[in-house]
Design a protein around this motif. Structure first.
Motif, PDB file in Angstrom:
ATOM      1  N   SER A 227     -36.260  11.305  13.325  1.00  0.00           N
ATOM      2  CA  SER A 227     -37.359  10.951  12.424  1.00  0.00           C
ATOM      3  C   SER A 227     -38.609  11.750  12.762  1.00  0.00           C
ATOM      4  CB  SER A 227     -37.647   9.462  12.568  1.00  0.00           C
ATOM      5  OG  SER A 227     -38.851   9.145  11.925  1.00  0.00           O
ATOM      6  N   VAL A 228     -39.453  11.930  11.750  1.00  0.00           N
ATOM      7  CA  VAL A 228     -40.783  12.463  12.052  1.00  0.00           C
ATOM      8  C   VAL A 228     -41.556  11.393  12.822  1.00  0.00           C
ATOM      9  CG1 VAL A 228     -40.813  13.950  10.007  1.00  0.00           C
ATOM     10  CG2 VAL A 228     -41.749  11.624   9.869  1.00  0.00           C
ATOM     11  N   ALA A 229     -42.633  11.823  13.451  1.00  0.00           N
ATOM     12  CA  ALA A 229     -43.445  10.880  14.234  1.00  0.00           C
ATOM     13  C   ALA A 229     -44.123   9.883  13.305  1.00  0.00           C
ATOM     14  CB  ALA A 229     -44.469  11.651  15.044  1.00  0.00           C
ATOM     15  N   PHE A 230     -44.292   8.678  13.783  1.00  0.00           N
ATOM     16  CA  PHE A 230     -45.020   7.647  13.023  1.00  0.00           C
ATOM     17  C   PHE A 230     -45.711   6.723  14.013  1.00  0.00           C
ATOM     18  CE2 PHE A 230     -40.655   6.152  13.707  1.00  0.00           C
ATOM     19  CZ  PHE A 230     -40.864   4.910  14.286  1.00  0.00           C
ATOM     20  N   GLN A 231     -46.620   5.950  13.483  1.00  0.00           N
ATOM     21  CA  GLN A 231     -47.251   4.946  14.341  1.00  0.00           C
ATOM     22  C   GLN A 231     -46.565   3.610  14.125  1.00  0.00           C
ATOM     23  OE1 GLN A 231     -51.568   4.892  14.630  1.00  0.00           O
ATOM     24  NE2 GLN A 231     -51.598   6.993  13.844  1.00  0.00           N
ATOM     25  N   TYR A 232     -46.499   2.854  15.203  1.00  0.00           N
ATOM     26  CA  TYR A 232     -45.721   1.617  15.181  1.00  0.00           C
ATOM     27  C   TYR A 232     -46.653   0.420  15.382  1.00  0.00           C
ATOM     28  CZ  TYR A 232     -42.376  -1.912  16.875  1.00  0.00           C
ATOM     29  OH  TYR A 232     -41.641  -3.044  17.062  1.00  0.00           O
ATOM     30  N   HIS A 233     -46.428  -0.584  14.566  1.00  0.00           N
ATOM     31  CA  HIS A 233     -47.230  -1.800  14.669  1.00  0.00           C
ATOM     32  C   HIS A 233     -46.299  -2.997  14.738  1.00  0.00           C
ATOM     33  CE1 HIS A 233     -50.629   0.717  13.222  1.00  0.00           C
ATOM     34  NE2 HIS A 233     -49.698   1.264  12.460  1.00  0.00           N
ATOM     35  N   ALA A 234     -46.598  -3.916  15.616  1.00  0.00           N
ATOM     36  CA  ALA A 234     -45.742  -5.101  15.748  1.00  0.00           C
ATOM     37  C   ALA A 234     -46.595  -6.366  15.672  1.00  0.00           C
ATOM     38  CB  ALA A 234     -44.966  -5.046  17.060  1.00  0.00           C
ATOM     39  N   PRO A 235     -47.026  -6.690  14.446  1.00  0.00           N
ATOM     40  CA  PRO A 235     -47.883  -7.863  14.286  1.00  0.00           C
ATOM     41  C   PRO A 235     -47.150  -9.156  14.624  1.00  0.00           C
ATOM     42  CG  PRO A 235     -47.160  -7.058  12.157  1.00  0.00           C
ATOM     43  CD  PRO A 235     -46.730  -6.037  13.160  1.00  0.00           C
ATOM     44  N   ARG A 236     -47.934 -10.171  14.991  1.00  0.00           N
ATOM     45  CA  ARG A 236     -47.360 -11.468  15.369  1.00  0.00           C
ATOM     46  C   ARG A 236     -47.508 -12.508  14.261  1.00  0.00           C
ATOM     47  NH1 ARG A 236     -44.595 -11.368  20.423  1.00  0.00           N
ATOM     48  NH2 ARG A 236     -45.081  -9.271  21.120  1.00  0.00           N
ATOM     49  N   SER A 237     -48.242 -12.173  13.243  1.00  0.00           N
ATOM     50  CA  SER A 237     -48.374 -13.134  12.141  1.00  0.00           C
ATOM     51  C   SER A 237     -48.314 -12.382  10.825  1.00  0.00           C
ATOM     52  CB  SER A 237     -49.691 -13.887  12.247  1.00  0.00           C
ATOM     53  OG  SER A 237     -50.762 -13.025  11.887  1.00  0.00           O
ATOM     54  N   LEU A 238     -48.017 -13.131   9.781  1.00  0.00           N
ATOM     55  CA  LEU A 238     -47.912 -12.522   8.468  1.00  0.00           C
ATOM     56  C   LEU A 238     -49.266 -11.966   8.030  1.00  0.00           C
ATOM     57  CD1 LEU A 238     -46.143 -11.856   6.101  1.00  0.00           C
ATOM     58  CD2 LEU A 238     -46.498 -14.164   5.213  1.00  0.00           C
ATOM     59  N   ASP A 239     -50.314 -12.698   8.296  1.00  0.00           N
ATOM     60  CA  ASP A 239     -51.642 -12.234   7.903  1.00  0.00           C
ATOM     61  C   ASP A 239     -51.973 -10.920   8.582  1.00  0.00           C
ATOM     62  OD1 ASP A 239     -51.993 -14.311   6.217  1.00  0.00           O
ATOM     63  OD2 ASP A 239     -53.205 -15.524   7.600  1.00  0.00           O
TER      64      ASP A 239
ATOM     65  N   GLY B 229     -47.431   3.809   4.896  1.00  0.00           N
ATOM     66  CA  GLY B 229     -47.059   2.761   5.850  1.00  0.00           C
ATOM     67  C   GLY B 229     -46.010   1.877   5.224  1.00  0.00           C
ATOM     68  N   ARG B 230     -45.019   1.505   5.990  1.00  0.00           N
ATOM     69  CA  ARG B 230     -43.934   0.690   5.430  1.00  0.00           C
ATOM     70  C   ARG B 230     -43.594  -0.470   6.344  1.00  0.00           C
ATOM     71  NH1 ARG B 230     -39.687   4.357   2.270  1.00  0.00           N
ATOM     72  NH2 ARG B 230     -41.118   5.984   1.602  1.00  0.00           N
ATOM     73  N   ILE B 231     -43.028  -1.483   5.717  1.00  0.00           N
ATOM     74  CA  ILE B 231     -42.493  -2.606   6.478  1.00  0.00           C
ATOM     75  C   ILE B 231     -41.116  -2.219   7.009  1.00  0.00           C
ATOM     76  CG2 ILE B 231     -41.641  -4.974   6.293  1.00  0.00           C
ATOM     77  CD1 ILE B 231     -44.601  -4.926   5.923  1.00  0.00           C
ATOM     78  N   ILE B 232     -40.827  -2.556   8.253  1.00  0.00           N
ATOM     79  CA  ILE B 232     -39.442  -2.474   8.734  1.00  0.00           C
ATOM     80  C   ILE B 232     -39.003  -3.870   9.147  1.00  0.00           C
ATOM     81  CG2 ILE B 232     -40.167  -1.753  11.085  1.00  0.00           C
ATOM     82  CD1 ILE B 232     -37.447  -0.227  11.223  1.00  0.00           C
ATOM     83  N   ALA B 233     -37.844  -4.266   8.581  1.00  0.00           N
ATOM     84  CA  ALA B 233     -37.266  -5.565   8.969  1.00  0.00           C
ATOM     85  C   ALA B 233     -35.984  -5.237   9.739  1.00  0.00           C
ATOM     86  CB  ALA B 233     -37.017  -6.405   7.747  1.00  0.00           C
TER      87      ALA B 233
ATOM     88  N   SER C 122     -31.111   0.359   6.479  1.00  0.00           N
ATOM     89  CA  SER C 122     -31.129   1.405   5.461  1.00  0.00           C
ATOM     90  C   SER C 122     -32.279   2.374   5.710  1.00  0.00           C
ATOM     91  CB  SER C 122     -31.300   0.794   4.063  1.00  0.00           C
ATOM     92  OG  SER C 122     -30.246  -0.088   3.788  1.00  0.00           O
ATOM     93  N   LEU C 123     -33.384   1.842   6.187  1.00  0.00           N
ATOM     94  CA  LEU C 123     -34.577   2.680   6.380  1.00  0.00           C
ATOM     95  C   LEU C 123     -34.369   3.705   7.500  1.00  0.00           C
ATOM     96  CD1 LEU C 123     -37.532   3.350   5.782  1.00  0.00           C
ATOM     97  CD2 LEU C 123     -38.206   1.549   7.379  1.00  0.00           C
ATOM     98  N   VAL C 124     -33.825   3.260   8.618  1.00  0.00           N
ATOM     99  CA  VAL C 124     -33.747   4.163   9.781  1.00  0.00           C
ATOM    100  C   VAL C 124     -32.858   5.392   9.496  1.00  0.00           C
ATOM    101  CG1 VAL C 124     -33.232   4.363  12.233  1.00  0.00           C
ATOM    102  CG2 VAL C 124     -34.318   2.299  11.367  1.00  0.00           C
ATOM    103  N   PRO C 125     -31.693   5.215   8.873  1.00  0.00           N
ATOM    104  CA  PRO C 125     -30.917   6.430   8.561  1.00  0.00           C
ATOM    105  C   PRO C 125     -31.664   7.380   7.620  1.00  0.00           C
ATOM    106  CG  PRO C 125     -29.599   4.460   8.121  1.00  0.00           C
ATOM    107  CD  PRO C 125     -30.948   4.000   8.543  1.00  0.00           C
ATOM    108  N   THR C 126     -32.370   6.840   6.640  1.00  0.00           N
ATOM    109  CA  THR C 126     -33.074   7.746   5.726  1.00  0.00           C
ATOM    110  C   THR C 126     -34.207   8.456   6.468  1.00  0.00           C
ATOM    111  OG1 THR C 126     -34.453   5.939   4.925  1.00  0.00           O
ATOM    112  CG2 THR C 126     -32.533   6.469   3.613  1.00  0.00           C
ATOM    113  N   MET C 127     -34.751   7.796   7.488  1.00  0.00           N
ATOM    114  CA  MET C 127     -35.756   8.463   8.326  1.00  0.00           C
ATOM    115  C   MET C 127     -35.102   9.536   9.202  1.00  0.00           C
ATOM    116  SD  MET C 127     -38.133   5.181   9.379  1.00  0.00           S
ATOM    117  CE  MET C 127     -39.181   6.090  10.510  1.00  0.00           C
TER     118      MET C 127
ATOM    119  N   VAL D 298     -37.232  10.179   4.097  1.00  0.00           N
ATOM    120  CA  VAL D 298     -38.532   9.504   4.022  1.00  0.00           C
ATOM    121  C   VAL D 298     -39.277   9.785   5.311  1.00  0.00           C
ATOM    122  CG1 VAL D 298     -37.754   7.689   2.470  1.00  0.00           C
ATOM    123  CG2 VAL D 298     -37.655   7.318   4.936  1.00  0.00           C
ATOM    124  N   ARG D 299     -40.621   9.835   5.198  1.00  0.00           N
ATOM    125  CA  ARG D 299     -41.452  10.194   6.345  1.00  0.00           C
ATOM    126  C   ARG D 299     -42.649   9.260   6.432  1.00  0.00           C
ATOM    127  NH1 ARG D 299     -41.154  16.086   7.299  1.00  0.00           N
ATOM    128  NH2 ARG D 299     -39.170  16.760   6.436  1.00  0.00           N
ATOM    129  N   PRO D 300     -42.367   8.006   6.746  1.00  0.00           N
ATOM    130  CA  PRO D 300     -43.495   7.076   6.811  1.00  0.00           C
ATOM    131  C   PRO D 300     -44.461   7.453   7.935  1.00  0.00           C
ATOM    132  CG  PRO D 300     -41.485   6.028   7.593  1.00  0.00           C
ATOM    133  CD  PRO D 300     -41.087   7.372   7.068  1.00  0.00           C
TER     134      PRO D 300
END
Lengths: 798, 298, 161
Positions: free
Chosen positions: B3-15, B29-33, B37-42, B47-49
């Motif tokens: 994958s290309v480089a991206f920044q990673y965020h791991a929030p603890r609440s929905l807000d 910026g994208r949600i990862i659950a 499917s997302l990781v292979p396309t990366m 895709v280059r989030p």
């Protein structure tokens, strides 16, 4: 039941024709509590590190301070390469160098393994594309960086200036131009014997077909990998990640790089499947070596799956136009074939050998008094092609057996009966085929083809199987059975040698020039050595794939390993045994004739005493040991095996296939292989080879295809598009191994087994599908995808 | 394949997640659950989030429960009843056993068995499949045919979109860049509802070349309010009104099913794909619809 | 930008700093130097990189390492207890369920997770689940035999205990 079949859950049993022990002349007699390991299904020496996660595959090896290489590849199938701009990549932090063709000007194209060819050499592949790119994936530049992620980022920023050229994707189409003055057909293969014209003139009937096998390949689960390292302290250049033919490749690389073969060494690591494609010299192998020297750092390259599916050798794509002249009784008087072999963009290390082998083995095990073949060896703008397990045989068996099915249909003769009438009979052995292939004059050394066919039918209870299928068809199911007969080839010579040494602990080392691609090579060689020498096979260490340990080697390909290296091992072990007995006789003060070696100890025959440990005998033979006297130092010997020609095992494949008329899906319900291996060193491993080969064959028959669009764009570049068979696609394959026809050519009687499983799969499945849908001759092309099968069903309906 | 480089965020609440998403949305910026499917396309760099907002550490998003149907803007006329609520972190494997009593639970278990392979189902999520909107996704067909309501939330607020309006094309949905699909709601069918599913793929676990989902009620032995959904063929899942019209009011029978299946085959407009002629896709639609109807009936 | 993370693999803590784009497979192999986990396709199809994360079989090429912070990870290196092989390892050897061995760690970890489930899988479930991973050498027959044999051995042992 005369034939033993290994079905699910059973240890394979070999159908051995006599009750006699399987001892080989000069070997030890089976010991009471430790049977002769030859012929036993012992567990493998290779397995322990592999199940513990301690294997060392190419990607697992890293050297301090190493660089990572990433290729920049052509995005188009055919274009003039006008320029490469690497400035942006070179400016990136961590990028050490970017090379294009201009940086490797003095390096020749990757040569043919079997020596220069005036016809083929102009079509060889350079390690970086020069003025043209010729397939999607053609390497154009190499990026060297401190980290593989940076290398991949940088490779994206190398821009190519390309000017489109016409794309050729069909090997049967009008010829194109490889380069100015070089048409896309470098050579034509012609073979034959007998009077074709006369045969067709007197034929009661002629049958003509056009048949095609699809482009597919080995696709090992481990991708390729190469790590180059230059040790300036010793002036040795090392290539790690070698496979298949390390010694042959060492010589070729030495020539390409202008080094002595003593100053370049190849090291095989664990190899995650070979199947013919892994271990050939590819551009990346040369580049990591060159870079290791010039950049003075180890250079590591690991192919990714996307690259693997568009750059590693592909195979099998042929179109045949074949016809047969048949007498009124079904005897086939002549076969005449013209075929087109799609070689892809360049000639690679094998040259035209797959096409040549196709032409040589096409007649199979049938008498065929006259034969003529013309093979058009053609270049296209697709990934270059070369060998894949049973090269030329999977293709030619499909063609020949389809033809025989068509003849049976036309003449109204049962297909089994037709084959019986045409198979070479045992009293005709050895049977000179009357043609040569890959420098070998084909002489079938031994075999009873009708017997194996009969044993196969008996094992399957053929009449009952037919009745069952008929009953199911009557209930509306589309289910059928198909059968294929074939002759394999193995033991391509001409010579191989090993060195066996016993150390003072009694441990045995066999140093071979063989190679392991995961097939159980170490175990088989250890079994042969142990059997001949008289030791426990687990005390035998087999060294392979290291050019720094032995000067010559044939490697592991073309069903060679067991036959060639195994026979050499037997010969070397006989010499070590003789030396040990000679020394021991002196130490024990008795005659050699009264001694035997059992379980690593020299004992007096008929004496229950402890005897002498082999390690002590080795100590007595040490250069410094007085006891040695005038004897040659060391309990060690070299052994060679030379063969004038190949040995030919043979087999019968039977498939039962069910077709879903709605979706066009074909499912293999049952697959049976009858195979005569001469003598099986380890039946469990023979069965393993066969079952694995069948699975690959089912892939090639139903699932796997490297398709391209009209622009030469490859359509199968992920494992979601290139469909490898899963467990769900493969029935529990049934295997019957027979030993009716040991080879007279080698001391052990053995023949190869590596390619037995895949050879006739396409042919048998095609016949089974015809039978299932009640449309004889319907299948003319592999793979039989649901789209194609549905089209066949539609034709019938319409 | 990195994958290309991206920044990673791991929030603890929905807000917190929505706040980050609002901020990074302009930089793809994208949600990862589940990421299956997302990781292979990366990996293929399709895709280059610039940012990934990982919602796996947010408690409560694995909600899988029943509640009274909430009437909402796109469905103000929602019939009273119960709906199944599937939160953003409910994995495919959650459906290996029926999650609700009755036909819907059984159907979802049947469908889940067709989704990729076991380890993928351990991690991939129901809502993630909808957001990814692959035309060959089983869950997208379920959502479309059963008229799911999709709850989209952002710092701007919440909106509910019907499945019909949610899928807009191949891997394309009504989700705005700063929005997250927080849950899917599916109305529970009547206890006697008949439901059937069929899928054809080259190998077990592969993307479907065609699939069909049907459901209907039986009133006095006749088919009532049938739904026939087809997917894997066009750019998004679709209901086949022609087939439904043929089925309505009929007594279930092979020839009725066959007629509906033919109508479905004629109604679809298969995507142009190499090696997959439209005539073949139509044949698959016909067999899938017929088989799904037969399974619903048996 | 690198993130400091702690991975617990086979009970051992590994404190590493990684870019978010490195997959769990990358980090297990390159940072933690546990190269028994193999990478065959990098897009989640082959299953060679299967490891067990918090009890579930997971494809390590489809998870970023930063996502595995705090999880309990098991790899093939953790199967044997000293020289005592796991019943699956023994069964794979006994049944010739490997040839080149490249896919073997993935099959072992997938099978381990399956056989440790509280509800042991039926033969049909096993067949379905083992279809998740690719093997190019064996034709699968012996893999199925080995997993069934190990299942018997494991359940016989746990039954006796």
């Amino acid at each position: 039941m005369s034939a033993a079949i290994a079905a699910a859950g059973e240890t394979p049993v070999v159908d051995r024709p006599t009750e006699a022990p399987v001892a080989v002349p000069g070997t030890t007699a089976p010991h009471n509590d430790r049977p002769d390991p030859f012929g036993q299904s012992v567990t493998r020496l290779e397995d322990l590190p592999l199940v513990r996660g301690q294997g060392r595959f190419a990607a697992d090896l890293s050297f301090p301070h190493q660089l990572h290489m990433r290729m920049v590849r052509s995005p188009v199938a055919h274009a003039r390469l006008l320029g490469v701009d690497a400035s942006e990549a070179l400016a990136m932090r961590g990028v050490v160098a970017v090379w294009t063709a201009q940086d490797v000007v003095g390096i020749p194209c990757i040569p043919l393994r079997e020596g220069p060819s005036v016809e083929l050499d102009p079509y060889l592949q350079p390690i970086l594309a020069r003025d043209r790119v010729r397939y999607v994936g053609d390497p154009v530049a190499a990026v060297f960086a401190t980290d593989p992620f940076i290398a991949e980022d940088a490779a994206e920023r190398v821009s190519l200036d390309l000017e489109s050229l016409p794309v050729l994707t069909d090997a049967t189409a009008a010829l194109g131009e490889f380069a100015p003055g070089l048409p896309t057909q470098p050579t034509t293969i012609r073979k034959g014997y007998g009077d074709i014209e006369a045969a067709f003139a007197k034929a009661a009937c002629t049958v003509e077909l056009e048949l095609a096998t699809g482009r597919h390949s080995g696709v090992p689960l481990e991708t390729r990998g190469a790590i180059g390292r230059y040790d300036a302290a010793r002036d040795v250049l090392e290539l790690h990640g070698a496979a298949k033919v390390p010694h042959r490749n060492r010589d070729a690389l030495a020539r390409m790089l202008g080094r002595s073969p003593h100053a370049i060494h190849l090291f095989e690591l664990h190899v995650g499947g070979g199947f013919g494609v892994r271990g050939e010299i590819y551009p990346e192998d040369v580049l990591v070596l060159l870079a290791a020297m010039r950049l003075e750092r180890p250079v590591k390259w690991i192919e990714d799956r996307y690259e693997a599916l568009m750059t590693t050798n592909q195979s099998r794509e042929q179109v045949h136009r074949v016809r047969a002249a048949v007498a009124a009784d079904g005897f086939v008087l002549a076969m005449d074939d013209e075929f087109f072999h799609d070689q892809g963009a360049y000639v690679r290390t094998h040259g035209d050998r797959v096409a040549d082998m196709t032409a040589g083995i096409l007649p199979g095990g049938y008498v065929l008094p006259a034969y003529r073949v013309t093979g058009h060896y053609r270049l296209t703008n697709k990934t270059p092609a070369a060998t894949y397990r049973a090269p030329g045989r999977f293709e030619s068996s499909f063609v020949r057996e389809r033809l025989f099915d068509a003849i049976a249909q036309r003449m109204g003769i049962d297909p089994i009966e037709l084959r019986r009438r045409n198979l070479i009979r045992p009293e005709q052995m050895p049977f000179p085929r009357g043609i040569e292939t890959i420098e070998d004059n084909i002489v079938f050394d031994s075999g009873d083809y009708p017997l194996l066919l009969q044993k196969t039918l008996d094992a399957l209870d053929w009449p009952r199987l037919q009745a069952d299928l008929q009953a199911r068809r009557a209930q509306g199911e589309a289910v059928g059975v198909g059968l294929a007969c074939f002759v394999e080839k193995s033991g391509l010579g001409p010579a191989d040698g090993v060195r066996i040494t016993v150390d003072f602990t009694g441990a045995v080392e066999v140093v071979t020039g063989g190679a392991s691609v995961g097939q159980g090579f170490e175990t088989v060689v250890a079994q042969i050595c142990a059997s001949t020498l008289g030791v426990d096979y687990r005390r035998v260490r087999v060294v392979h794939g290291r050019t720094d340990r032995i000067q010559y080697g044939v490697g592991a390909h073309a069903g060679r390993a067991t036959v060639m290296t195994g026979s050499a091992t037997h010969n070397a072990a006989l010499r070590v045994r003789a030396k040990a007995l000679d020394m021991a006789a002196s130490m024990l003060g008795c005659a050699i004739e009264g001694l035997d070696i059992v379980d690593g100890r020299v004992i007096r025959r008929g004496d229950s005493g402890p005897g002498l440990a082999l390690g002590d005998v080795a100590s007595a033979l040490a250069p410094t040991a007085r006891a040695r006297g005038e004897r040659e130092p060391g309990l060690t010997a070299e052994g060679w095996y030379e063969t004038p020609s190949m040995t030919y095992p043979y087999g019968v494949h039977v498939a039962v296939v069910r077709v879903d008329r709605d979706t066009g899906a074909a499912r293999v319900e049952r697959f049976f292989v009858g195979y005569d291996v001469g003598r099986a060193v380890n039946p469990m491993l023979v069965e393993g080879q066969i079952v694995g080969g069948v699975a690959q064959g089912i892939g090639g028959a139903l699932l796997e295809e490297f398709a391209y669009d009209e622009n030469g764009e490859p359509l199968a570049v992920t494992l979601a598009d290139y469909l490898l068979p899963t467990l769900d696609d493969i029935p529990p394959v049934e295997v019957m191994i027979t030993e009716d026809a040991p080879s007279p050519l080698n001391p052990l009687g053995i023949k190869g087994a590596g390619e037995a499983g895949i050879n006739g799969v396409g042919a048998a499945i095609a016949a089974a599908i015809d039978d299932a849908i009640g449309q004889p001759g319907a299948v003319t092309r592999l793979p039989v995808t649901p789209v194609r099968l549905k089209a066949l069903l539609r034709q019938r309906a319409g | 394949m990195r994958s290309v480089a991206f920044q990673y965020h791991a929030p603890r609440s929905l807000d917190e997640a929505l706040a980050i998403l609002a901020e990074v949305a302009p930089e793809d910026g994208r949600i990862i659950a589940g990421g299956q499917s997302l990781v292979p396309t990366m990996a293929f760099r399709f895709v280059r989030p610039g940012h990934l907002v990982d919602i796996n550490r947010i408690a409560g998003l694995d909600r899988l429960s029943e509640q009274p149907v909430v009437a909402s803007v796109p469905a103000p006329d929602a019939a009273p009843g119960t709906e199944l609520v599937i939160g953003a972190l409910v994995r495919h494997a959650a459906f290996h056993r029926p999650v609700v009593a009755g036909p819907l639970g059984r159907l979802l278990t049947e469908v889940a068995g067709h989704i990729a392979h076991y380890p993928i189902r351990m991690r991939g999520t129901f809502c993630g499949s909808l957001a990814h909107a692959d035309p060959a996704s089983e869950w997208c067909l379920v959502a479309s045919t059963l008229d799911a309501r999709l709850v989209l939330r952002s710092v701007r607020g919440e909106r509910i979109v019907r499945a019909d309006d949610f899928f807009t094309g191949v891997m394309s949905t009504a989700i705005e860049p700063d929005e997250m699909l927080v849950e899917a709601r599916i109305t529970l069918p009547s206890a006697g509802a008949r439901m059937g599913f069929d899928e054809f793929s080259r190998r077990r676990g592969d993307f479907a070349l065609a699939m069909a989902l049907v459901s209907f009620d039986l009133v006095d032995g006749r088919i009532h309010s049938p739904r026939v959904g087809v997917s894997g063929v066009e750019d998004r899942p679709c209901r086949i009104a022609q087939a439904e019209a043929l089925l309505e009011g009929c007594v279930p029978a092979i020839d009725v099913f066959q007629a509906a299946a033919r109508a479905a085959a004629a109604a679809v407009d298969p995507l142009e794909q190499p090696q997959l002629p439209a005539i073949y896709r139509r044949e698959l639609v016909e067999s899938s619809v017929r088989r799904a109807l037969e399974r619903a009936w048996v | 930008m690198k993130h400091p993370i702690t991975l617990t693999i086979n009970g051992h803590r590994h404190e590493v700093e990684v870019e978010p784009r490195r997959t769990l497979a990358d980090v297990i192999r390159e940072e933690c130097r546990l190269t028994g986990t193999h990478v065959g396709c990098e897009h989640g199809v082959c299953g060679a990189c299967t490891v067990i994360v918090d009890g579930d079989p997971v494809r390590a090429c489809l998870v970023f390492a930063v996502q595995a912070e705090g999880a309990q990870i098991r790899t093939v290196e953790g199967l044997a207890q000293g020289s005592q092989l796991h019943p699956l390892q023994q069964a794979f050897m006994d049944h010739h369920a490997l040839q080149c061995g490249f896919c073997t760690p993935g099959f072992l970890m997938l099978s381990t997770a399956l056989l440790e489930r509280p509800d042991p899988p039926s033969d049909a479930e096993l067949q379905e689940a083992l279809s998740s991973n690719l093997c190019r050498c064996t034709g699968y027959k012996n893999i199925v035999l080995a997993v069934r044999a190990a299942s018997k051995a494991m359940h016989a042992t746990s039954g006796a205990a």
